[in-house]
Motif scaffolding. Structure first.
Motif, PDB file in Angstrom:
ATOM      1  N   ALA A 174      -2.115 -10.044  10.577  1.00  0.00           N
ATOM      2  CA  ALA A 174      -3.410 -10.642  10.253  1.00  0.00           C
ATOM      3  C   ALA A 174      -4.307  -9.645   9.527  1.00  0.00           C
ATOM      4  CB  ALA A 174      -4.098 -11.139  11.533  1.00  0.00           C
ATOM      5  N   SER A 175      -4.231  -8.364   9.906  1.00  0.00           N
ATOM      6  CA  SER A 175      -5.031  -7.353   9.220  1.00  0.00           C
ATOM      7  C   SER A 175      -4.621  -7.217   7.767  1.00  0.00           C
ATOM      8  CB  SER A 175      -4.890  -6.004   9.936  1.00  0.00           C
ATOM      9  OG  SER A 175      -5.409  -6.083  11.246  1.00  0.00           O
ATOM     10  N   ASP A 176      -3.314  -7.337   7.491  1.00  0.00           N
ATOM     11  CA  ASP A 176      -2.845  -7.296   6.104  1.00  0.00           C
ATOM     12  C   ASP A 176      -3.425  -8.446   5.309  1.00  0.00           C
ATOM     13  OD1 ASP A 176      -1.297  -5.004   6.331  1.00  0.00           O
ATOM     14  OD2 ASP A 176       0.450  -6.118   7.021  1.00  0.00           O
ATOM     15  N   TRP A 177      -3.457  -9.627   5.926  1.00  0.00           N
ATOM     16  CA  TRP A 177      -3.995 -10.789   5.216  1.00  0.00           C
ATOM     17  C   TRP A 177      -5.481 -10.606   4.933  1.00  0.00           C
ATOM     18  CZ3 TRP A 177      -1.914 -14.358   2.474  1.00  0.00           C
ATOM     19  CH2 TRP A 177      -0.583 -14.716   2.706  1.00  0.00           C
ATOM     20  N   GLN A 178      -6.192  -9.934   5.846  1.00  0.00           N
ATOM     21  CA  GLN A 178      -7.633  -9.760   5.650  1.00  0.00           C
ATOM     22  C   GLN A 178      -7.908  -9.001   4.355  1.00  0.00           C
ATOM     23  OE1 GLN A 178      -9.624  -7.552   8.737  1.00  0.00           O
ATOM     24  NE2 GLN A 178     -11.544  -8.580   8.339  1.00  0.00           N
ATOM     25  N   SER A 179      -7.031  -8.066   3.986  1.00  0.00           N
ATOM     26  CA  SER A 179      -7.217  -7.294   2.771  1.00  0.00           C
ATOM     27  C   SER A 179      -6.353  -7.797   1.630  1.00  0.00           C
ATOM     28  CB  SER A 179      -6.891  -5.820   3.046  1.00  0.00           C
ATOM     29  OG  SER A 179      -5.540  -5.692   3.455  1.00  0.00           O
ATOM     30  N   GLY A 180      -5.748  -8.993   1.778  1.00  0.00           N
ATOM     31  CA  GLY A 180      -4.911  -9.538   0.726  1.00  0.00           C
ATOM     32  C   GLY A 180      -3.672  -8.706   0.460  1.00  0.00           C
ATOM     33  N   GLY A 181      -3.196  -7.986   1.484  1.00  0.00           N
ATOM     34  CA  GLY A 181      -2.020  -7.145   1.302  1.00  0.00           C
ATOM     35  C   GLY A 181      -2.362  -5.775   0.743  1.00  0.00           C
ATOM     36  N   GLU A 182      -3.647  -5.501   0.566  1.00  0.00           N
ATOM     37  CA  GLU A 182      -4.056  -4.231  -0.017  1.00  0.00           C
ATOM     38  C   GLU A 182      -3.600  -3.080   0.866  1.00  0.00           C
ATOM     39  OE1 GLU A 182      -8.108  -2.163  -1.850  1.00  0.00           O
ATOM     40  OE2 GLU A 182      -8.193  -4.043  -0.720  1.00  0.00           O
ATOM     41  N   GLY A 183      -3.032  -2.053   0.247  1.00  0.00           N
ATOM     42  CA  GLY A 183      -2.568  -0.909   1.012  1.00  0.00           C
ATOM     43  C   GLY A 183      -1.088  -0.936   1.325  1.00  0.00           C
ATOM     44  N   GLU A 214      11.974 -10.846 -15.159  1.00  0.00           N
ATOM     45  CA  GLU A 214      10.593 -10.538 -14.802  1.00  0.00           C
ATOM     46  C   GLU A 214      10.402  -9.023 -14.720  1.00  0.00           C
ATOM     47  OE1 GLU A 214       9.392 -14.570 -12.319  1.00  0.00           O
ATOM     48  OE2 GLU A 214       9.631 -12.684 -11.229  1.00  0.00           O
ATOM     49  N   GLY A 215       9.130  -8.596 -14.680  1.00  0.00           N
ATOM     50  CA  GLY A 215       8.814  -7.188 -14.612  1.00  0.00           C
ATOM     51  C   GLY A 215       7.605  -6.939 -13.750  1.00  0.00           C
ATOM     52  N   GLU A 216       6.914  -5.830 -14.014  1.00  0.00           N
ATOM     53  CA  GLU A 216       5.787  -5.432 -13.173  1.00  0.00           C
ATOM     54  C   GLU A 216       4.665  -6.463 -13.200  1.00  0.00           C
ATOM     55  OE1 GLU A 216       2.775  -1.609 -12.494  1.00  0.00           O
ATOM     56  OE2 GLU A 216       4.086  -1.703 -14.258  1.00  0.00           O
ATOM     57  N   ALA A 217       4.413  -7.080 -14.350  1.00  0.00           N
ATOM     58  CA  ALA A 217       3.313  -8.048 -14.448  1.00  0.00           C
ATOM     59  C   ALA A 217       3.540  -9.233 -13.524  1.00  0.00           C
ATOM     60  CB  ALA A 217       3.165  -8.529 -15.891  1.00  0.00           C
ATOM     61  N   GLU A 218       4.767  -9.751 -13.514  1.00  0.00           N
ATOM     62  CA  GLU A 218       5.077 -10.894 -12.646  1.00  0.00           C
ATOM     63  C   GLU A 218       5.033 -10.485 -11.174  1.00  0.00           C
ATOM     64  OE1 GLU A 218       6.588 -11.766 -16.658  1.00  0.00           O
ATOM     65  OE2 GLU A 218       6.820 -10.032 -15.316  1.00  0.00           O
ATOM     66  N   LEU A 219       5.487  -9.267 -10.887  1.00  0.00           N
ATOM     67  CA  LEU A 219       5.444  -8.792  -9.503  1.00  0.00           C
ATOM     68  C   LEU A 219       4.009  -8.669  -9.020  1.00  0.00           C
ATOM     69  CD1 LEU A 219       7.113  -7.760  -7.089  1.00  0.00           C
ATOM     70  CD2 LEU A 219       6.876  -5.453  -8.036  1.00  0.00           C
ATOM     71  N   ARG A 220       3.133  -8.177  -9.900  1.00  0.00           N
ATOM     72  CA  ARG A 220       1.733  -8.049  -9.508  1.00  0.00           C
ATOM     73  C   ARG A 220       1.094  -9.419  -9.301  1.00  0.00           C
ATOM     74  NH1 ARG A 220      -1.332  -4.110  -8.805  1.00  0.00           N
ATOM     75  NH2 ARG A 220       0.071  -2.626  -9.806  1.00  0.00           N
ATOM     76  N   ALA A 221       1.531 -10.410 -10.037  1.00  0.00           N
ATOM     77  CA  ALA A 221       0.997 -11.749  -9.825  1.00  0.00           C
ATOM     78  C   ALA A 221       1.393 -12.283  -8.447  1.00  0.00           C
ATOM     79  CB  ALA A 221       1.515 -12.686 -10.919  1.00  0.00           C
ATOM     80  N   ARG A 222       2.570 -11.879  -7.971  1.00  0.00           N
ATOM     81  CA  ARG A 222       3.014 -12.309  -6.638  1.00  0.00           C
ATOM     82  C   ARG A 222       2.286 -11.535  -5.537  1.00  0.00           C
ATOM     83  NH1 ARG A 222       8.142 -15.039  -6.867  1.00  0.00           N
ATOM     84  NH2 ARG A 222       9.207 -14.813  -8.868  1.00  0.00           N
ATOM     85  N   PHE A 223       2.021 -10.249  -5.788  1.00  0.00           N
ATOM     86  CA  PHE A 223       1.399  -9.379  -4.785  1.00  0.00           C
ATOM     87  C   PHE A 223       0.203  -8.669  -5.425  1.00  0.00           C
ATOM     88  CE2 PHE A 223       5.974  -9.606  -3.965  1.00  0.00           C
ATOM     89  CZ  PHE A 223       6.001 -10.076  -2.653  1.00  0.00           C
ATOM     90  N   ASP A 227       0.116  -2.065  -3.423  1.00  0.00           N
ATOM     91  CA  ASP A 227       0.286  -0.833  -4.195  1.00  0.00           C
ATOM     92  C   ASP A 227       1.708  -0.826  -4.751  1.00  0.00           C
ATOM     93  OD1 ASP A 227       0.133   1.700  -5.242  1.00  0.00           O
ATOM     94  OD2 ASP A 227       0.380   2.734  -3.308  1.00  0.00           O
ATOM     95  N   LEU A 228       1.848  -1.096  -6.038  1.00  0.00           N
ATOM     96  CA  LEU A 228       3.162  -1.157  -6.660  1.00  0.00           C
ATOM     97  C   LEU A 228       3.583   0.240  -7.113  1.00  0.00           C
ATOM     98  CD1 LEU A 228       2.922  -4.423  -8.798  1.00  0.00           C
ATOM     99  CD2 LEU A 228       3.503  -4.148  -6.379  1.00  0.00           C
ATOM    100  N   VAL A 229       4.766   0.652  -6.672  1.00  0.00           N
ATOM    101  CA  VAL A 229       5.266   1.991  -6.972  1.00  0.00           C
ATOM    102  C   VAL A 229       6.678   1.869  -7.524  1.00  0.00           C
ATOM    103  CG1 VAL A 229       5.815   4.267  -6.029  1.00  0.00           C
ATOM    104  CG2 VAL A 229       3.905   2.945  -5.074  1.00  0.00           C
ATOM    105  N   GLU A 230       6.942   2.523  -8.653  1.00  0.00           N
ATOM    106  CA  GLU A 230       8.311   2.522  -9.160  1.00  0.00           C
ATOM    107  C   GLU A 230       9.215   3.226  -8.154  1.00  0.00           C
ATOM    108  OE1 GLU A 230       9.291   3.062 -13.264  1.00  0.00           O
ATOM    109  OE2 GLU A 230       7.167   3.088 -13.814  1.00  0.00           O
ATOM    110  N   ALA A 231      10.322   2.583  -7.827  1.00  0.00           N
ATOM    111  CA  ALA A 231      11.188   3.068  -6.751  1.00  0.00           C
ATOM    112  C   ALA A 231      11.788   4.424  -7.101  1.00  0.00           C
ATOM    113  CB  ALA A 231      12.287   2.056  -6.478  1.00  0.00           C
ATOM    114  N   ASP A 232      11.828   5.316  -6.114  1.00  0.00           N
ATOM    115  CA  ASP A 232      12.464   6.615  -6.296  1.00  0.00           C
ATOM    116  C   ASP A 232      13.858   6.582  -5.666  1.00  0.00           C
ATOM    117  OD1 ASP A 232      12.077   6.747  -3.557  1.00  0.00           O
ATOM    118  OD2 ASP A 232      10.333   8.077  -3.709  1.00  0.00           O
TER     119      ASP A 232
END
Length: 345
Positions: A174-183, A214-223, A227-232
């Motif tokens: 619920a805390s995640d939803w409060q910030s829209g997944g921010e963080g 799809e790419g980063e733009a579509e992923l950002r539209a979903r989330f 915080d989107l980070v290129e995978a290491d």
């Protein structure tokens, strides 16, 4: 009737292909090659996409020179539809009501009304009320309301009732939803496959998105607030397993962890998809039967369309009962190739 103010025409087309009864009355489908307009759930054979336009109301369609389909009567409302809409309005206004109370409101017996509501909406009245409460919690949290206040405003008698009822379904606290997944961190990479570029994204819990083209733009539209980070390299082993599952569909991938978000009904549909053996297909009706409700095929189609994790949640294994490959979010060619590879294995 389902609110569709944010739907795109592509989404409306997928709803029409799935013949999702829940969207009846929300818009109509105009078929300009035949000069008629239909409900989204019209049982007639699907027209070609290039001949279709969507209209908000029957009046808009008629203003464009179309006439109402005689098979699905999109410009009229049946007595059964009116009863279901009345029940939905009562649930929205007063929160959860008992089945007996809703049946008395509509004039049907409880057993018949339960079947009617589930056939129309895709959920039982009780499940619809639970989903509505969950949605109200999300909306309240996203406006900055405190977690406790949001839960009580949505009709939960205690926070524990919310967490017990939604465990495993929301995919976020619920805390995640409060910030829209921010963080929340989502690690992503675009990988080259024989099916074309493939986007893979994962949280610390598991894969949360797998899509083609799809790419980063579509992923950002979903989330949008994550915080989107290129995978290491720490995600290399997981992503390599995903790549193998895509290049060799039908291989055992049950061990690959997933982090999905969805309603109870959507999650049940996705679990049913994962139980379809590789190399086999099911119709929407057969998938609905796996869930214990053979008449919920339209709702099943809508849930499948909301799946954000291709292949690992194999919605490509569901095809029209009338034959052919059917629709797919990433194109029928990819769907056909996945099925072909599975059948060859």
């Amino acid at each position: 009737m389902t609110q569709t103010t944010t739907l795109t025409d592509d989404e409306r087309w997928q709803i029409a292909l799935a013949k999702d009864r829940r969207y009846d009355g929300a818009f109509v489908t105009g078929v300009h090659s035949t000069g008629i307009y239909c409900r989204p759930s019209c049982p007639a054979r699907a027209p070609l996409r290039r001949n279709v336009r969507f209209y908000a109301t029957p009046a808009d369609a008629e203003g464009a020179g179309l006439r109402a389909c005689k098979r699905c009567s999109p410009n009229t409302q049946s007595a059964e539809e009116a009863c279901v809409l009345a029940a939905i309005a009562a649930i929205r206004a007063d929160g959860a009501k008992t089945l007996d109370q809703l049946a008395d409101l509509t004039g049907y017996s409880p057993t018949h009304f339960q079947r009617l509501f589930k056939r129309t909406v895709g959920l039982s009245p009780a499940a619809f009320a639970r989903a509505l409460r969950e949605e109200r919690v999300r909306e309240a949290l996203e406006t900055g309301t405190s977690v406790t206040d949001a839960l009580y405003q949505a009709g939960y008698s205690s926070p524990s009732r919310f967490y017990d009822g939604t465990k495993g379904r929301l995919g976020m606290t619920a805390s995640d939803w409060q910030s829209g997944g921010e963080g929340r961190q989502i690690h992503w990479r675009v990988m080259q496959t024989t099916l074309g570029p493939m986007l893979v994204a994962a949280t610390g819990k598991g894969v949360c998105c797998l899509s083609f083209g799809e790419g980063e733009a579509e992923l950002r539209a979903r989330f949008p607030k994550a915080d989107l980070v290129e995978a290491d390299d720490s995600f290399a082993a997981l992503f390599d397993e995903v790549l193998t599952a895509v290049e060799q569909p039908g291989s055992d991938n049950a061990h690959i962890p997933l982090d999905v978000r969805g309603t109870a009904f959507q999650q049940a549909c996705w679990e049913a998809l994962r139980r379809i053996p590789a190399g086999e297909t099911r119709s929407y009706g057969e998938q609905a039967a796996m869930l214990g409700n053979p008449k919920a095929s339209r709702a099943v189609g809508s849930a499948n369309g909301a799946n954000a994790i291709a292949v690992l949640i194999p919605c490509h294994r569901v095809v029209p009962a009338s034959g052919g490959v059917g629709g797919y979010a990433y194109g029928p060619e990819i769907k056909a190739e996945l099925l072909k590879r599975e059948q060859q294995r």
